[in-house]
Design a protein around this motif. Structure first.
Motif, PDB file in Angstrom:
ATOM      1  N   THR A  39       0.789  -1.314   0.298  1.00  0.00           N
ATOM      2  CA  THR A  39      -0.082  -0.035   0.302  1.00  0.00           C
ATOM      3  C   THR A  39       0.758   1.539  -0.127  1.00  0.00           C
ATOM      4  OG1 THR A  39      -1.731  -0.954   0.798  1.00  0.00           O
ATOM      5  CG2 THR A  39      -1.929   1.181   0.930  1.00  0.00           C
ATOM      6  N   GLN A  40       2.038   1.046   1.414  1.00  0.00           N
ATOM      7  CA  GLN A  40       2.550   1.858   0.807  1.00  0.00           C
ATOM      8  C   GLN A  40       3.647   2.450  -0.191  1.00  0.00           C
ATOM      9  OE1 GLN A  40       4.876   2.182   4.592  1.00  0.00           O
ATOM     10  NE2 GLN A  40       2.814   3.016   5.819  1.00  0.00           N
ATOM     11  N   GLY A  41       3.343   1.384  -0.925  1.00  0.00           N
ATOM     12  CA  GLY A  41       4.662   1.465  -2.262  1.00  0.00           C
ATOM     13  C   GLY A  41       4.090   2.182  -3.103  1.00  0.00           C
ATOM     14  N   ALA A  42       2.563   1.948  -3.854  1.00  0.00           N
ATOM     15  CA  ALA A  42       1.833   2.201  -4.646  1.00  0.00           C
ATOM     16  C   ALA A  42       2.209   4.205  -4.158  1.00  0.00           C
ATOM     17  CB  ALA A  42       0.697   1.896  -4.227  1.00  0.00           C
ATOM     18  N   VAL A  43       1.917   4.827  -2.828  1.00  0.00           N
ATOM     19  CA  VAL A  43       1.343   6.051  -2.921  1.00  0.00           C
ATOM     20  C   VAL A  43       3.032   6.587  -2.969  1.00  0.00           C
ATOM     21  CG1 VAL A  43       1.089   7.678  -0.745  1.00  0.00           C
ATOM     22  CG2 VAL A  43      -0.666   5.038  -0.621  1.00  0.00           C
ATOM     23  N   ALA A  44       3.812   6.061  -2.730  1.00  0.00           N
ATOM     24  CA  ALA A  44       4.967   6.383  -2.440  1.00  0.00           C
ATOM     25  C   ALA A  44       5.629   6.775  -4.031  1.00  0.00           C
ATOM     26  CB  ALA A  44       6.681   5.160  -1.867  1.00  0.00           C
ATOM     27  N   GLN A  45       5.473   6.212  -4.697  1.00  0.00           N
ATOM     28  CA  GLN A  45       5.181   5.789  -6.117  1.00  0.00           C
ATOM     29  C   GLN A  45       5.392   6.898  -6.535  1.00  0.00           C
ATOM     30  OE1 GLN A  45       5.656   2.387  -8.705  1.00  0.00           O
ATOM     31  NE2 GLN A  45       4.191   2.836 -10.003  1.00  0.00           N
ATOM     32  N   ALA A  46       3.426   7.411  -6.649  1.00  0.00           N
ATOM     33  CA  ALA A  46       3.058   8.072  -7.187  1.00  0.00           C
ATOM     34  C   ALA A  46       3.477   9.377  -7.443  1.00  0.00           C
ATOM     35  CB  ALA A  46       1.320   7.535  -7.312  1.00  0.00           C
TER      36      ALA A  46
END
Length: 301
Positions: free
Chosen positions: A38-45
């Motif tokens: 979840t956090q990885g997807a947000v960090a990438q965006a």
């Protein structure tokens, strides 16, 4: 064959025999996978200026992460992943109350560790995006990668209501899918249904504050950002928003569980007759076939 013996010996030495310890490890891994994805997807965006992701990819990744995490630990710990859901299971008598603080602590610790892992993975991206200035507010804020923060227009009262309502839907529908396994066959589809439920909640109720829904999912990362460089503002931002995603989901869990019980579960008809076994089903099919043959013979005569 030669390899199997050493592996069996190692397994015998490392295997944990305490049921509670196995549950804690499964819950830790489940929450860790959930948070990292979840956090990885947000960090990438965020760190790409939304050139490599947007709100939909973040919501979709979060819902898929829930599905995967339930498959990871479901057979051992039940994959609660959330103190609010653990509370619901306690209310239903499916989890001993003594295990509630243990589950909650493990979930909190796991989300803290997952936040540290996300920070390490995206350290260079964070430094490049922020210029080394880690902020909670402003155009280059990055604290929302880890924990949730309210929209500028959102009051604490409205935010509290938002979390109570959304978590009521999550827990009520989640409890319904678990208590009615006949609808979902063997139950193997339950993680998929819960993941879709999280996705639709995000798409319909995610604008106000990012639908945290989970006290451990929010408090653990907030504690991490506090010590990792974002500072005390992570607790003061949004008029002291931090307590809302901790308390409101627990209230929502109680409300959602009670609502499902009062409106649905208590009114299920009890099975008065056992289901037909294979032998009786075959006998009935044979009788129908004999009857059909007799009718056909009469027609010919």
């Amino acid at each position: 064959m030669a390899l199997e013996q050493p592996l069996a010996k190692i397994r015998g030495q490392l295997q944990i025999r305490s049921h509670l310890a196995r549950q804690c490890l499964a819950e830790f891994l489940g929450v860790f996978v959930l948070m990292l994805l979840t956090q990885g997807a947000v960090a990438q965006a965020v760190t790409s200026g939304e050139t490599k992701g947007n709100f939909f990819t973040m919501f979709l990744a979060g819902s898929l992460a829930v599905t995967i995490s339930i498959y990871v630990g479901g057979n051992v710990s039940g994959a609660h992943l959330n103190p609010a859901f653990s509370l619901a299971m306690c209310l239903l008598g499916r989890l001993p109350w003594a295990k509630f603080p243990i589950y909650s602590l493990v979930q909190l610790l796991s989300s803290f560790c997952a936040s540290g892992t996300t920070y390490i993975l995206y350290y260079d991206a964070l430094q490049n995006y922020t210029g080394g200035n880690l902020t909670v507010t402003g155009p280059k804020e990055t604290a929302s990668i880890f924990a949730t923060y309210p929209a500028p227009y959102l009051s604490l009262n409205n935010g509290f209501l938002d979390q109570v309502a959304s978590c009521s839907v999550l827990v009520g529908c989640g409890v319904g899918s678990i208590l009615a396994p006949s609808v979902l066959g063997t139950g193997i589809l339950i993680p998929v249904v819960v993941g879709l439920l999280v996705l639709v909640i995000g798409l319909s109720m995610g604008a106000n504050c990012g639908f945290p829904l989970n006290p451990a999912r929010d408090l653990g990362p907030r504690l991490f950002t506090y010590i990792a460089g974002w500072g005390p503002e992570v607790f003061s931002a949004g008029n002291g928003w931090w307590w809302v995603p901790v308390v409101a989901p627990l209230v929502g869990a109680i409300l959602g569980t009670a609502t499902y019980q009062l409106l649905v579960a208590l009114h299920h008809p009890e099975d008065s007759e056992p289901a037909l076994d294979l032998e009786s089903a075959q006998r009935k099919a044979s009788e129908l076939e004999t009857s059909a043959s007799a009718e056909m013979l009469e027609y010919k005569l």
